[in-house]
Design a protein around this motif. Structure first.
Motif, mmCIF file in Angstrom:
data_model
loop_
_atom_site.group_PDB
_atom_site.id
_atom_site.type_symbol
_atom_site.label_atom_id
_atom_site.label_comp_id
_atom_site.label_asym_id
_atom_site.label_seq_id
_atom_site.Cartn_x
_atom_site.Cartn_y
_atom_site.Cartn_z
ATOM 1 N N THR A 181 55.522 33.822 38.372
ATOM 2 C CA THR A 181 56.035 35.100 37.874
ATOM 3 C C THR A 181 55.611 35.390 36.443
ATOM 4 N N ASP A 182 55.785 34.423 35.530
ATOM 5 C CA ASP A 182 55.462 34.682 34.127
ATOM 6 C C ASP A 182 53.956 34.872 33.927
ATOM 7 N N PHE A 183 53.153 34.160 34.694
ATOM 8 C CA PHE A 183 51.700 34.332 34.588
ATOM 9 C C PHE A 183 51.313 35.740 35.042
ATOM 10 N N ILE A 184 51.914 36.204 36.114
ATOM 11 C CA ILE A 184 51.631 37.551 36.625
ATOM 12 C C ILE A 184 52.012 38.608 35.592
ATOM 13 N N HIS A 185 53.208 38.449 34.990
ATOM 14 C CA HIS A 185 53.658 39.421 33.990
ATOM 15 C C HIS A 185 52.851 39.311 32.706
ATOM 16 N N GLY A 186 52.673 38.084 32.221
ATOM 17 C CA GLY A 186 51.994 37.877 30.943
ATOM 18 C C GLY A 186 50.555 38.367 30.940
ATOM 19 N N PHE A 187 49.874 38.209 32.070
ATOM 20 C CA PHE A 187 48.464 38.609 32.156
ATOM 21 C C PHE A 187 48.293 39.950 32.887
ATOM 22 N N HIS A 188 49.427 40.659 33.108
ATOM 23 C CA HIS A 188 49.429 42.040 33.618
ATOM 24 C C HIS A 188 48.684 42.177 34.943
ATOM 25 N N LEU A 189 48.891 41.227 35.832
ATOM 26 C CA LEU A 189 48.160 41.242 37.098
ATOM 27 C C LEU A 189 48.672 42.308 38.054
ATOM 28 N N LYS A 190 49.907 42.794 37.831
ATOM 29 C CA LYS A 190 50.456 43.804 38.738
ATOM 30 C C LYS A 190 49.835 45.180 38.539
ATOM 31 N N LYS A 191 49.145 45.371 37.433
ATOM 32 C CA LYS A 191 48.571 46.690 37.167
ATOM 33 C C LYS A 191 47.325 46.960 38.019
ATOM 34 N N TYR A 192 46.779 45.892 38.634
ATOM 35 C CA TYR A 192 45.540 46.055 39.400
ATOM 36 C C TYR A 192 45.816 46.536 40.821
ATOM 37 N N SER A 193 44.876 47.304 41.359
ATOM 38 C CA SER A 193 44.945 47.678 42.769
ATOM 39 C C SER A 193 44.687 46.442 43.620
ATOM 40 N N THR A 194 44.899 46.566 44.915
ATOM 41 C CA THR A 194 44.685 45.419 45.802
ATOM 42 C C THR A 194 43.266 44.882 45.697
ATOM 43 N N ALA A 195 42.294 45.800 45.697
ATOM 44 C CA ALA A 195 40.893 45.384 45.607
ATOM 45 C C ALA A 195 40.583 44.751 44.251
ATOM 46 N N ASP A 196 41.096 45.370 43.160
ATOM 47 C CA ASP A 196 40.832 44.832 41.816
ATOM 48 C C ASP A 196 41.527 43.489 41.617
ATOM 49 N N TYR A 197 42.741 43.375 42.188
ATOM 50 C CA TYR A 197 43.456 42.099 42.087
ATOM 51 C C TYR A 197 42.669 40.992 42.786
ATOM 52 N N ALA A 198 42.106 41.300 43.964
ATOM 53 C CA ALA A 198 41.296 40.307 44.674
ATOM 54 C C ALA A 198 40.085 39.903 43.839
ATOM 55 N N ASN A 199 39.494 40.888 43.145
ATOM 56 C CA ASN A 199 38.326 40.587 42.317
ATOM 57 C C ASN A 199 38.686 39.732 41.107
ATOM 58 N N ILE A 200 39.762 40.106 40.381
ATOM 59 C CA ILE A 200 40.113 39.376 39.157
ATOM 60 C C ILE A 200 40.559 37.956 39.481
ATOM 61 N N THR A 201 41.360 37.801 40.544
ATOM 62 C CA THR A 201 41.779 36.442 40.910
ATOM 63 C C THR A 201 40.590 35.642 41.448
ATOM 64 N N GLY A 202 39.665 36.330 42.099
ATOM 65 C CA GLY A 202 38.446 35.662 42.552
ATOM 66 C C GLY A 202 37.645 35.120 41.392
ATOM 67 N N TRP A 203 37.534 35.918 40.308
ATOM 68 C CA TRP A 203 36.793 35.447 39.132
ATOM 69 C C TRP A 203 37.533 34.332 38.401
ATOM 70 N N VAL A 204 38.855 34.443 38.291
ATOM 71 C CA VAL A 204 39.628 33.368 37.648
ATOM 72 C C VAL A 204 39.416 32.058 38.405
ATOM 73 N N THR A 205 39.486 32.136 39.718
ATOM 74 C CA THR A 205 39.351 30.936 40.536
ATOM 75 C C THR A 205 37.928 30.392 40.513
ATOM 76 N N SER A 206 36.951 31.268 40.646
ATOM 77 C CA SER A 206 35.571 30.813 40.803
ATOM 78 C C SER A 206 34.846 30.557 39.483
ATOM 79 N N SER A 207 35.437 30.970 38.360
ATOM 80 C CA SER A 207 34.767 30.786 37.067
ATOM 81 C C SER A 207 34.468 29.322 36.789
ATOM 82 N N ILE A 208 35.350 28.453 37.258
ATOM 83 C CA ILE A 208 35.131 27.024 37.032
ATOM 84 C C ILE A 208 33.909 26.539 37.809
ATOM 85 N N VAL A 209 33.635 27.202 38.931
ATOM 86 C CA VAL A 209 32.482 26.824 39.745
ATOM 87 C C VAL A 209 31.186 27.324 39.101
#
Length: 539
Positions: free
Chosen positions: A55-83
């Motif tokens: 919950t705090d990560f979602i609020h702190g990094f304003h993830l709720k402001k993204y549309s479904t498609a944008d949310y999938a993209n931003i979380t995809g980049w967060v996850t895959s950046s390490i790769v």
């Protein structure tokens, strides 16, 4: 010859030619510290899936402001950046390893990893900083993946190389497991409104980097790197230190002679990138090994193991396991992977070999992802089928832990010659990271486009083709010195696996003859004279 605890874990044929002094505490200490590098990749590949749901990560990094498609993209980049970072790190590890050695490269990458951890934990609102920090961590982890697997293979005696090499994958899975349990512990014990709910899991990822930076200075440098740089006295001293045998012992002399002989055979070959390309074009055995290991990287990724790891929480939600139960199940899943890889290391690697366990594990994984695809495509909402899918994920962890997980990394360090090892391993690990990136980055997009069953259908089909290839192309490599791998792949690629037992026995019989020749020559000439002559002839 060796026995006791180690004897209970290793095949008797390998032990018959291994002095008991070789399987000493210092060897296991070095292997433990080196393979802790697996944790640099493992932990932060599993914790992010749960952190993104806090919950705090979602609020702190304003993830709720993204549309479904944008949310999938931003979380995809967060996850895959390490790769992405891992891909760059694996490619650039080759010149670092060749120039500075395995020890200094691994230590430097562990320090860089800790820098990335500090940067990541220092923000509470900038998602780009999180992505950048994970790229740094990934870079360090990618370089450490190449270095760690190569390093442990080069210091391990043939009789326990599979066992010690599998500890690298054990540490990856231990990191994955700690990531899951760190998330679950934070969810249970820290308020959802606190920044520390997601920061505590990030603190845990410091552990492997700190261990390596603190203890790696006490580990011996690879004797094979010393020999590659022409430092033969240092190579011999390194062997003596880790084998706990005198320099004139027949076992040390045999390994020392094999190492120098391998370097000598490559003396007239350019070990540059251009030289590698030329050698691959004319050395069919080397080309077969290279293609095999690249295909193993495809199998490693298309088994579905990494995708399930990164998107564990999301997948469980589609099956119907949500909330704290999803975090708990993820922790149990992680424990099963650790247990499976650890059992593989202790019992299966040297008793049954790489080939047999890879085939068994691969078939188990195919059946599991096929069932998950059936459930998500034809039986969604069916409670019994859903729990059967949960069981499939658990069984998948066992198959993955005895098959692709240890061999996806281990075969990289075993099959290539000393002069080209760092470059070929960096390419193969880079392929692994590239495939990992593509699957992890676009997994949520594929699910959004063709449904949850889509990726698992792909995993089942590709894995089936690769397991068939492994069956015909991979001979057993257990117990064979890494300097003698070429002989295992002299035949046609589609018969080497089918003639596995015959090829492995022939190479090991030849090694025993060489050992007897060295013993006889040493007895006739005297230990010091033979050692001096061997070094002089091979330099």
């Amino acid at each position: 010859m060796a026995g006791g605890f180690s004897g209970a874990l290793i095949n008797k044929q390998a032990l018959s030619t291994t002095p008991k002094e070789v399987l000493n505490w210092y060897l296991y200490f070095c292997a433990f510290i080196i393979t802790t590098s697996g944790g640099l990749h493992g932990y932060n590949s599993s914790n992010i899936s749960g952190i993104l749901k806090m919950t705090d990560f979602i609020h702190g990094f304003h993830l709720k402001k993204y549309s479904t498609a944008d949310y999938a993209n931003i979380t995809g980049w967060v996850t895959s950046s390490i790769v992405i970072g891992g891909l760059a790190g694996s490619l650039l590890s080759a010149p670092l390893n060749d120039m500075f050695g395995r020890k200094k490269t691994l230590w430097g990458m562990s320090l860089l990893y800790l820098v990335g951890c500090v940067i990541q934990i220092a923000t509470d609102s900038n998602i780009n900083q999180v992505i950048g920090a994970r790229v740094i961590e990934g870079f360090a982890g990618g370089a450490a993946t190449v270095t760690g697997t190569m390093y442990v293979s080069e210091v391990s005696p043939a009789s326990v190389r599979g066992l010690l090499g599998a500890l690298f994958s054990t540490n990856i899975m231990l990191g994955v497991c700690l990531g899951y349990w760190g998330n679950y512990g934070s969810i249970l014990n820290i308020s959802a409104s606190s920044h520390w709910q997601w920061r505590v899991p990030l603190l845990i990822q410091f552990i492997p980097g700190v261990i390596i930076c603190a203890l790696l200075p006490f580990v011996v440098e690879s004797p094979r790197w010393y020999a590659l740089k022409g430092k033969n006295d240092d190579a011999l001293a390194s062997l003596v230190r880790i084998r706990r045998l005198p320099a004139d012992h027949s076992f040390v002399l045999q390994e020392y002679t094999q190492i120098l002989g391998s370097i000598e055979s490559e003396r007239n070959i350019s070990v540059s990138w251009v030289g590698l390309g030329k050698e691959l074009s004319k050395n069919k055995s080397l080309l077969r090994r290279f293609i095999l290991v690249v295909i193993v990287q495809f199998g490693f990724n298309f088994s579905g193991g990494n995708s399930i790891t990164y998107y564990q929480t999301s997948i469980l939600t589609t099956i119907g396991v949500t909330g704290n139960s999803a975090y708990l199940f993820s922790g149990i899943y992680g424990l099963m992977k650790v247990a499976a890889v650890f059992i593989y290391a202790l019992i299966f690697a040297e008793r049954f070999g790489r080939r047999k366990m890879l085939l068994i594990g691969g078939i188990i994984n195919i059946l599991c992802v096929a069932w998950i695809a059936i459930y998500l495509g034809a039986l969604p909402g069916n409670k019994k089928a859903g729990w059967a899918s949960v069981a499939s994920i658990c069984i998948f962890a066992i198959g993955y832990g005895i098959g692709w997980a240890p061999n996806g990394f281990g075969l990289n360090g075993e099959l290539f010659p000393t002069g080209f090892r760092s470059k070929m391993m960096s390419i193969c690990i880079a392929v692994q990271y590239l495939l990992n990136f593509l699957l992890v980055r676009f997994f949520p997009n594929i699910v959004a486009s063709i449904g949850g069953r889509g990726p698992f259908i792909i995993f089942a089909c590709v894995s089936t083709a690769i397991v068939i290839y492994i069956f015909v192309a991979l001979p057993e490599v257990k117990g064979v010195a890494i300097e003698h791998m070429e002989s295992l792949f002299d035949g046609s690629w589609y018969t080497n696996g089918l003639r596995s037992s015959e090829l492995n026995k022939a190479v090991r019989d030849e090694e025993e003859k060489q050992a007897k020749t060295i013993t006889d020559a040493k007895a006739g000439a005297g230990s010091e004279e033979y050692l001096e002559k061997s070094s002089r002839d091979l330099v």
